[in-house]
Design a protein around this motif. Structure first.
Motif, PDB file in Angstrom:
ATOM      1  N   THR A  28       0.810  -1.215   0.000  1.00  0.00           N
ATOM      2  CA  THR A  28       0.000   0.000   0.000  1.00  0.00           C
ATOM      3  C   THR A  28       0.845   1.269   0.000  1.00  0.00           C
ATOM      4  OG1 THR A  28      -0.130  -0.020   2.418  1.00  0.00           O
ATOM      5  CG2 THR A  28      -1.905  -1.125   1.220  1.00  0.00           C
ATOM      6  N   GLY A  29       2.143   1.116   0.192  1.00  0.00           N
ATOM      7  CA  GLY A  29       3.048   2.257   0.285  1.00  0.00           C
ATOM      8  C   GLY A  29       3.896   2.140   1.531  1.00  0.00           C
ATOM      9  N   HIS A  30       4.955   2.947   1.620  1.00  0.00           N
ATOM     10  CA  HIS A  30       5.912   2.778   2.714  1.00  0.00           C
ATOM     11  C   HIS A  30       5.475   3.420   4.024  1.00  0.00           C
ATOM     12  CE1 HIS A  30       9.318   0.608   0.982  1.00  0.00           C
ATOM     13  NE2 HIS A  30       8.809   1.045  -0.159  1.00  0.00           N
ATOM     14  N   HIS A  31       4.623   4.415   3.980  1.00  0.00           N
ATOM     15  CA  HIS A  31       4.158   4.986   5.235  1.00  0.00           C
ATOM     16  C   HIS A  31       3.286   3.958   5.951  1.00  0.00           C
ATOM     17  CE1 HIS A  31       2.250   7.640   8.156  1.00  0.00           C
ATOM     18  NE2 HIS A  31       3.207   8.527   7.886  1.00  0.00           N
ATOM     19  N   VAL A  32       3.465   3.829   7.264  1.00  0.00           N
ATOM     20  CA  VAL A  32       2.766   2.764   7.988  1.00  0.00           C
ATOM     21  C   VAL A  32       1.250   2.932   7.979  1.00  0.00           C
ATOM     22  CG1 VAL A  32       4.717   2.236   9.494  1.00  0.00           C
ATOM     23  CG2 VAL A  32       3.017   3.929  10.230  1.00  0.00           C
ATOM     24  N   ALA A  33       0.774   4.144   7.724  1.00  0.00           N
ATOM     25  CA  ALA A  33      -0.666   4.374   7.659  1.00  0.00           C
ATOM     26  C   ALA A  33      -1.163   4.492   6.222  1.00  0.00           C
ATOM     27  CB  ALA A  33      -1.033   5.636   8.439  1.00  0.00           C
ATOM     28  N   ALA A  34      -0.333   4.129   5.253  1.00  0.00           N
ATOM     29  CA  ALA A  34      -0.697   4.336   3.847  1.00  0.00           C
ATOM     30  C   ALA A  34      -1.976   3.604   3.465  1.00  0.00           C
ATOM     31  CB  ALA A  34       0.442   3.899   2.941  1.00  0.00           C
ATOM     32  N   TRP A  35      -2.228   2.446   4.088  1.00  0.00           N
ATOM     33  CA  TRP A  35      -3.406   1.669   3.694  1.00  0.00           C
ATOM     34  C   TRP A  35      -4.712   2.422   3.955  1.00  0.00           C
ATOM     35  CZ3 TRP A  35      -7.267  -0.010   7.044  1.00  0.00           C
ATOM     36  CH2 TRP A  35      -7.005   0.087   8.415  1.00  0.00           C
ATOM     37  N   ARG A  36      -4.669   3.425   4.817  1.00  0.00           N
ATOM     38  CA  ARG A  36      -5.849   4.227   5.110  1.00  0.00           C
ATOM     39  C   ARG A  36      -6.020   5.413   4.170  1.00  0.00           C
ATOM     40  NH1 ARG A  36      -5.955   6.119  11.122  1.00  0.00           N
ATOM     41  NH2 ARG A  36      -8.139   6.485  10.533  1.00  0.00           N
ATOM     42  N   HIS A  37      -5.018   5.694   3.367  1.00  0.00           N
ATOM     43  CA  HIS A  37      -5.013   6.888   2.525  1.00  0.00           C
ATOM     44  C   HIS A  37      -5.878   6.666   1.278  1.00  0.00           C
ATOM     45  CE1 HIS A  37      -3.390  10.059  -0.104  1.00  0.00           C
ATOM     46  NE2 HIS A  37      -2.957  10.653   1.002  1.00  0.00           N
ATOM     47  N   PRO A  38      -6.617   7.681   0.843  1.00  0.00           N
ATOM     48  CA  PRO A  38      -7.454   7.509  -0.356  1.00  0.00           C
ATOM     49  C   PRO A  38      -6.664   7.256  -1.629  1.00  0.00           C
ATOM     50  CG  PRO A  38      -7.471   9.800   0.401  1.00  0.00           C
ATOM     51  CD  PRO A  38      -6.831   8.997   1.480  1.00  0.00           C
ATOM     52  N   GLY A  39      -5.359   7.547  -1.629  1.00  0.00           N
ATOM     53  CA  GLY A  39      -4.540   7.285  -2.807  1.00  0.00           C
ATOM     54  C   GLY A  39      -3.929   5.910  -2.843  1.00  0.00           C
ATOM     55  N   SER A  40      -4.324   5.032  -1.894  1.00  0.00           N
ATOM     56  CA  SER A  40      -3.762   3.684  -1.832  1.00  0.00           C
ATOM     57  C   SER A  40      -4.833   2.650  -2.164  1.00  0.00           C
ATOM     58  CB  SER A  40      -3.179   3.407  -0.440  1.00  0.00           C
ATOM     59  OG  SER A  40      -4.219   3.137   0.480  1.00  0.00           O
ATOM     60  N   GLN A  41      -4.411   1.383  -2.115  1.00  0.00           N
ATOM     61  CA  GLN A  41      -5.295   0.244  -2.364  1.00  0.00           C
ATOM     62  C   GLN A  41      -5.210  -0.620  -1.112  1.00  0.00           C
ATOM     63  OE1 GLN A  41      -6.689  -0.199  -5.655  1.00  0.00           O
ATOM     64  NE2 GLN A  41      -7.976  -1.810  -4.789  1.00  0.00           N
TER      65      GLN A  41
END
Length: 450
Positions: free
Chosen positions: A15-28
């Motif tokens: 989902t991305g390298h930031h640990v909270a990326a999975w919550r971001h609208p730009g992720s999957q």
């Protein structure tokens, strides 16, 4: 103008390298097991003319902290990398594929066969990221009573890599004429048994797949401890590393390149690729707003969990988040290099507990750069031109959004400066990285005699 060009890898963390990326609208959010997501990422990286895509891997669940942080993790379910890359090689034509595999918990014959197969399936675009596995919570998955200590793991790794390379050389390049007219399919004298008996491994051979298109898949190493640097100097052709300042990166670059001569190698035979996690905005204000938005998605329990490896045994929930850590220890055993980077950062910047875990949340101690495409390119150019890097392992904080932004905004800026290619130079990963195709260990004595 120098013809030396940046080498770029895309380090894909679902989902991305930031640990909270999975919550971001730009992720999957389901990215770890979403093949369409990975297909899109590989195609984007190839559109951006990246040399390779890379996924980290572990033979166990990635998690630190208690139940609260576990419940908020977005990195618990993910594909096995060789299987994933075999699929993605069929929807791409140039980009290379770096898969992580452990010398501590894998079998050398099976690993050699997997990576040789991947190199054939991808037509010469495979690479093996050699790791010894620092995580101490996986040994039970393999029926062991304990996790081996670092010295043992690295001693085994040296032997393991040599065995795998020997197995890749089982068939000479011309061992299989496959001539229907004569009925000769194989020249038996060109098939070799390894017959290795060592301290850790006993492997007869030969491998049951012919020599890979690249001779050997590219060997990558991802560690910056003393043992890691020595393993890279002896075996690797690219090294992934983590630094947060130019001076640190320059010292590492000089150190690891300086170790090559004793192994009969030249500096250009090892590419140094530090990690960079770019948070990109069309203006500085937009970039800072994106960074703040990501940080706001992180729960404190997840943030504190990122610090646990650096303060082992400490109850971090008792610490004041907006004060500096009560003390800064020496690097704990087992995660030497990353711990040194993180703890030195805490000392140098005087970070509070919250500031430190917010920094680590972005890329686990890798270099986070927040700014415009020009700012990102400036920083990359400075490291590249001042003896700190041969290229970078780009670590998008949110996927797919951040990779799209890097390809659309930063790559053109690097090309405008003459720092990055405008077309692929070759078809194999080795050709695009500027690395030589290794001769077989069995062919070398013949060449010397001639």
């Amino acid at each position: 103008m120098s013809q030396r060009k940046l080498r770029l890898g895309a380090f894909i963390m679902a989902t991305g390298h930031h640990v909270a990326a999975w919550r971001h609208p730009g992720s999957q959010a389901d990215a770890g097991v979403n093949i369409d997501h990975y297909i899109a990422l590989a195609k984007t990286a190839e559109r951006g003319l990246f040399d390779q895509v890379f996924v980290a891997d572990s033979p166990g669940v990635w998690h630190q902290g208690g139940r609260e942080s576990l419940s908020r993790q977005g990195r618990l379910s993910y594909f096995e990398p060789v299987t994933l890359w075999a699929a993605l090689s069929q929807v791409t034509s140039h980009i290379g594929f770096v898969a992580t595999a452990s010398t501590t918990y894998e079998d050398p014959f099976l690993l050699a066969r997997k990576f040789a197969s991947l190199d054939h399936i991808s037509k010469g675009r495979a690479a093996w990221n050699v790791v010894t596995t620092s995580a101490e919570n996986v040994f039970g998955n393999f029926g062991l009573e304990a996790h081996p200590d670092p010295a043992t793991r690295y001693a085994r790794a040296h032997e393991f890599v040599d065995v795998v390379k020997g197995l890749w050389d089982s068939f000479d390049d011309d061992a299989l004429p496959r001539d229907p007219a004569s009925g000769v399919h194989l020249v038996p004298e060109k098939l070799h048994e390894l017959n290795h008996i060592g301290r850790f491994l006993k492997v007869k051979g030969p491998l049951n797949i012919e020599r890979p298109p690249q001779g050997h898949p590219v060997i990558v190493q991802a560690g910056s401890s003393e043992d890691g640097k020595e393993l890279a100097a002896a075996t690797a052709e690219a090294i992934f590393t983590a630094w947060t300042s130019l001076a640190e990166a320059q010292a590492f670059y000089k150190d690891v390149k300086g170790r090559l001569a004793k192994y009969g190698r030249r500096p250009e035979q090892l590419l140094v690729l530090p990690g960079i996690s770019p948070v990109i905005g069309r203006t500085e204000a937009e970039a800072q707003a994106k960074w703040a938005e990501l940080q706001a998605l992180m729960h404190p329990a997840v943030g504190l969990a990122t610090l646990e490896p650096f303060w082992p045994g400490e109850d971090l929930t008792k610490w004041a988040l907006d004060a500096p850590p009560p003390y800064i220890p020496e690097a704990p055993r087992g995660i030497h290099s990353r711990a040194q980077v993180v703890l030195e950062l805490a000392r140098r910047e005087g970070y509070t507990v919250r500031q430190l875990y917010e920094y680590l949340a972005g890329a686990r101690g890798h270099w986070v750069v927040v700014g415009t495409p020009q700012t990102i390119a400036d920083r990359m150019q400075e490291w590249f031109e001042n003896g700190a890097a041969d290229g970078f392992n780009v670590m998008p904080p949110v996927l797919p959004q951040s990779l799209d932004e890097f390809v659309d905004l930063v790559v053109p800026e690097l090309q405008r400066r003459g720092l990055f290619r405008t077309a692929y130079e070759g078809r194999t990963l080795r050709e695009n990285l500027g690395l030589e195709r290794p001769a077989s260990r069995y062919a070398q004595p013949q060449a010397k005699a001639a």
